[in-house]
Design a protein around this motif. Sequence first.
Motif, mmCIF file in Angstrom:
data_model
loop_
_atom_site.group_PDB
_atom_site.id
_atom_site.type_symbol
_atom_site.label_atom_id
_atom_site.label_comp_id
_atom_site.label_asym_id
_atom_site.label_seq_id
_atom_site.Cartn_x
_atom_site.Cartn_y
_atom_site.Cartn_z
ATOM 1 N N PHE A 128 0.854 -1.185 0.000
ATOM 2 C CA PHE A 128 0.000 0.000 0.000
ATOM 3 C C PHE A 128 0.889 1.234 0.000
ATOM 4 C CE2 PHE A 128 -1.693 3.484 2.527
ATOM 5 C CZ PHE A 128 -2.934 3.707 1.957
ATOM 6 N N VAL A 129 0.597 2.191 -0.883
ATOM 7 C CA VAL A 129 1.369 3.432 -0.961
ATOM 8 C C VAL A 129 0.416 4.603 -0.720
ATOM 9 C CG1 VAL A 129 2.896 4.860 -2.349
ATOM 10 C CG2 VAL A 129 2.926 2.371 -2.633
ATOM 11 N N GLY A 130 0.564 5.274 0.416
ATOM 12 C CA GLY A 130 -0.308 6.382 0.782
ATOM 13 C C GLY A 130 0.383 7.724 0.661
ATOM 14 N N GLY A 131 -0.420 8.802 0.654
ATOM 15 C CA GLY A 131 0.129 10.153 0.588
ATOM 16 C C GLY A 131 0.573 10.572 -0.801
ATOM 17 N N LEU A 132 -0.008 9.981 -1.840
ATOM 18 C CA LEU A 132 0.390 10.307 -3.211
ATOM 19 C C LEU A 132 -0.064 11.705 -3.608
ATOM 20 C CD1 LEU A 132 -0.495 6.998 -5.096
ATOM 21 C CD2 LEU A 132 1.798 7.841 -4.561
ATOM 22 N N HIS A 133 0.777 12.399 -4.356
ATOM 23 C CA HIS A 133 0.396 13.675 -4.966
ATOM 24 C C HIS A 133 -0.688 13.413 -6.004
ATOM 25 C CE1 HIS A 133 0.693 17.351 -7.369
ATOM 26 N NE2 HIS A 133 1.375 17.894 -6.387
ATOM 27 N N ASP A 134 -1.621 14.341 -6.156
ATOM 28 C CA ASP A 134 -2.743 14.133 -7.076
ATOM 29 C C ASP A 134 -2.297 13.932 -8.521
ATOM 30 O OD1 ASP A 134 -4.518 14.302 -5.031
ATOM 31 O OD2 ASP A 134 -5.286 16.301 -5.528
ATOM 32 N N ASP A 135 -1.153 14.493 -8.895
ATOM 33 C CA ASP A 135 -0.688 14.407 -10.283
ATOM 34 C C ASP A 135 0.254 13.233 -10.531
ATOM 35 O OD1 ASP A 135 -2.137 16.673 -10.971
ATOM 36 O OD2 ASP A 135 -0.495 18.037 -10.485
ATOM 37 N N THR A 136 0.407 12.370 -9.550
ATOM 38 C CA THR A 136 1.298 11.223 -9.707
ATOM 39 C C THR A 136 0.772 10.275 -10.783
ATOM 40 O OG1 THR A 136 1.958 11.331 -7.386
ATOM 41 C CG2 THR A 136 2.394 9.274 -8.539
ATOM 42 N N ALA A 137 1.669 9.831 -11.668
ATOM 43 C CA ALA A 137 1.319 8.855 -12.702
ATOM 44 C C ALA A 137 1.830 7.478 -12.295
ATOM 45 C CB ALA A 137 1.917 9.254 -14.052
ATOM 46 N N GLU A 138 1.162 6.445 -12.788
ATOM 47 C CA GLU A 138 1.584 5.085 -12.470
ATOM 48 C C GLU A 138 3.010 4.829 -12.945
ATOM 49 O OE1 GLU A 138 -1.432 2.630 -14.178
ATOM 50 O OE2 GLU A 138 -2.754 2.810 -12.449
ATOM 51 N N ALA A 139 3.400 5.474 -14.052
ATOM 52 C CA ALA A 139 4.752 5.295 -14.575
ATOM 53 C C ALA A 139 5.804 5.801 -13.583
ATOM 54 C CB ALA A 139 4.896 6.017 -15.916
ATOM 55 N N GLU A 140 5.475 6.882 -12.859
ATOM 56 C CA GLU A 140 6.401 7.422 -11.859
ATOM 57 C C GLU A 140 6.579 6.429 -10.713
ATOM 58 O OE1 GLU A 140 6.091 11.964 -11.193
ATOM 59 O OE2 GLU A 140 4.065 11.324 -11.724
ATOM 60 N N ASN A 155 -1.170 0.301 -9.365
ATOM 61 C CA ASN A 155 -2.541 0.819 -9.412
ATOM 62 C C ASN A 155 -2.638 2.083 -8.575
ATOM 63 O OD1 ASN A 155 -3.711 -1.308 -10.942
ATOM 64 N ND2 ASN A 155 -3.742 -2.581 -9.104
ATOM 65 N N ILE A 156 -3.108 3.169 -9.188
ATOM 66 C CA ILE A 156 -3.464 4.376 -8.448
ATOM 67 C C ILE A 156 -4.984 4.407 -8.355
ATOM 68 C CG2 ILE A 156 -3.495 6.907 -8.482
ATOM 69 C CD1 ILE A 156 -0.792 6.855 -9.815
ATOM 70 N N MET A 157 -5.508 4.642 -7.163
ATOM 71 C CA MET A 157 -6.943 4.562 -6.948
ATOM 72 C C MET A 157 -7.622 5.917 -7.193
ATOM 73 S SD MET A 157 -6.763 1.457 -6.382
ATOM 74 C CE MET A 157 -8.513 1.141 -6.142
ATOM 75 N N TYR A 158 -8.775 5.851 -7.878
ATOM 76 C CA TYR A 158 -9.553 7.045 -8.185
ATOM 77 C C TYR A 158 -10.971 6.895 -7.648
ATOM 78 C CZ TYR A 158 -5.810 8.275 -11.428
ATOM 79 O OH TYR A 158 -4.597 8.586 -11.969
ATOM 80 N N ASP A 159 -11.570 8.025 -7.270
ATOM 81 C CA ASP A 159 -12.956 8.013 -6.823
ATOM 82 C C ASP A 159 -13.859 7.599 -7.977
ATOM 83 O OD1 ASP A 159 -15.722 9.478 -6.480
ATOM 84 O OD2 ASP A 159 -14.860 9.367 -4.472
ATOM 85 N N ARG A 160 -14.739 6.648 -7.756
ATOM 86 C CA ARG A 160 -15.548 6.091 -8.843
ATOM 87 C C ARG A 160 -16.601 7.077 -9.341
ATOM 88 N NH1 ARG A 160 -19.143 1.138 -7.390
ATOM 89 N NH2 ARG A 160 -17.113 0.250 -6.874
ATOM 90 N N PHE A 161 -16.920 8.106 -8.543
ATOM 91 C CA PHE A 161 -17.942 9.059 -8.949
ATOM 92 C C PHE A 161 -17.345 10.345 -9.528
ATOM 93 C CE2 PHE A 161 -19.939 6.550 -5.502
ATOM 94 C CZ PHE A 161 -20.949 5.964 -6.247
ATOM 95 N N THR A 162 -16.274 10.846 -8.923
ATOM 96 C CA THR A 162 -15.697 12.119 -9.364
ATOM 97 C C THR A 162 -14.444 11.933 -10.207
ATOM 98 O OG1 THR A 162 -14.271 12.350 -7.414
ATOM 99 C CG2 THR A 162 -16.537 13.171 -7.238
ATOM 100 N N ASN A 163 -13.871 10.720 -10.198
ATOM 101 C CA ASN A 163 -12.618 10.413 -10.899
ATOM 102 C C ASN A 163 -11.413 11.139 -10.310
ATOM 103 O OD1 ASN A 163 -13.772 8.711 -12.996
ATOM 104 N ND2 ASN A 163 -14.659 10.603 -13.812
ATOM 105 N N ALA A 164 -11.589 11.742 -9.148
ATOM 106 C CA ALA A 164 -10.477 12.431 -8.498
ATOM 107 C C ALA A 164 -9.547 11.408 -7.844
ATOM 108 C CB ALA A 164 -11.000 13.393 -7.437
#
Length: 206
Positions: A128-140, A155-164
């Motif tokens: 589990f990787v927490g505290g990710l910057h919002d602009d982090t890409a999986e490639a990084e 895998n970077i997790m996104y909100d299923r409703f807002t995609n944030a």
Amino acid sequence: RNLNFPKNSSTMSDRQKEQERRSRKLFIGGVSFSTNDEDFFKYFAKYGELEDCVLIREKDTGQSRGFGFVTYKDKAVSDHVATQQLYLDGRRLDPKPSISRYNMDQIHGERICSKDSAEHRNQTTKVFVGGLHDDTAEAEMSEHFGRFGEVLEVNIMYDRFTNAPRGFGFVTFKEPDVAHRVINYEQDHIVHGKKVDCKPATARKD
């Protein structure tokens, strides 16, 4: 006159091909839930010839999950699209380089022979990787954690409703000792200029 070619030359070639294909694959976030597969395909096809294009949907309901993946035949096209401001069905799309996880069953199929073995494997190799910057890409994430050992999945997790972005994700390694080394690393893990927190991933029970 005997020419001694490396026995694993074909394997190396296959790996290089897979890596090259991944470099042409983009994660597309921010997709409207009203966007259909045909419109999604047509939108990205106008930039160049597509090798693959998929809008991800819920298995049970068929409802769009608000993201998808596109793979172009030309890496230059993928690189170009990733820098563009994209709008479809009134939504601004979020294109990012992607680390594919959909071919892993084929590549490492011998290691995933049952649900039990897959769950056991994830418990010992998934971080589990927490505290990710919002602009982090999986490639990084793949680049950073790949320095510790072979990465199978990001895998970077996104909100299923807002995609944030939800500020966390998961990294699955090939070997358990690599995951252990990452979790117990004495220095800070810095991804996209931000310190992240690494812990053993716990299996979710539905």
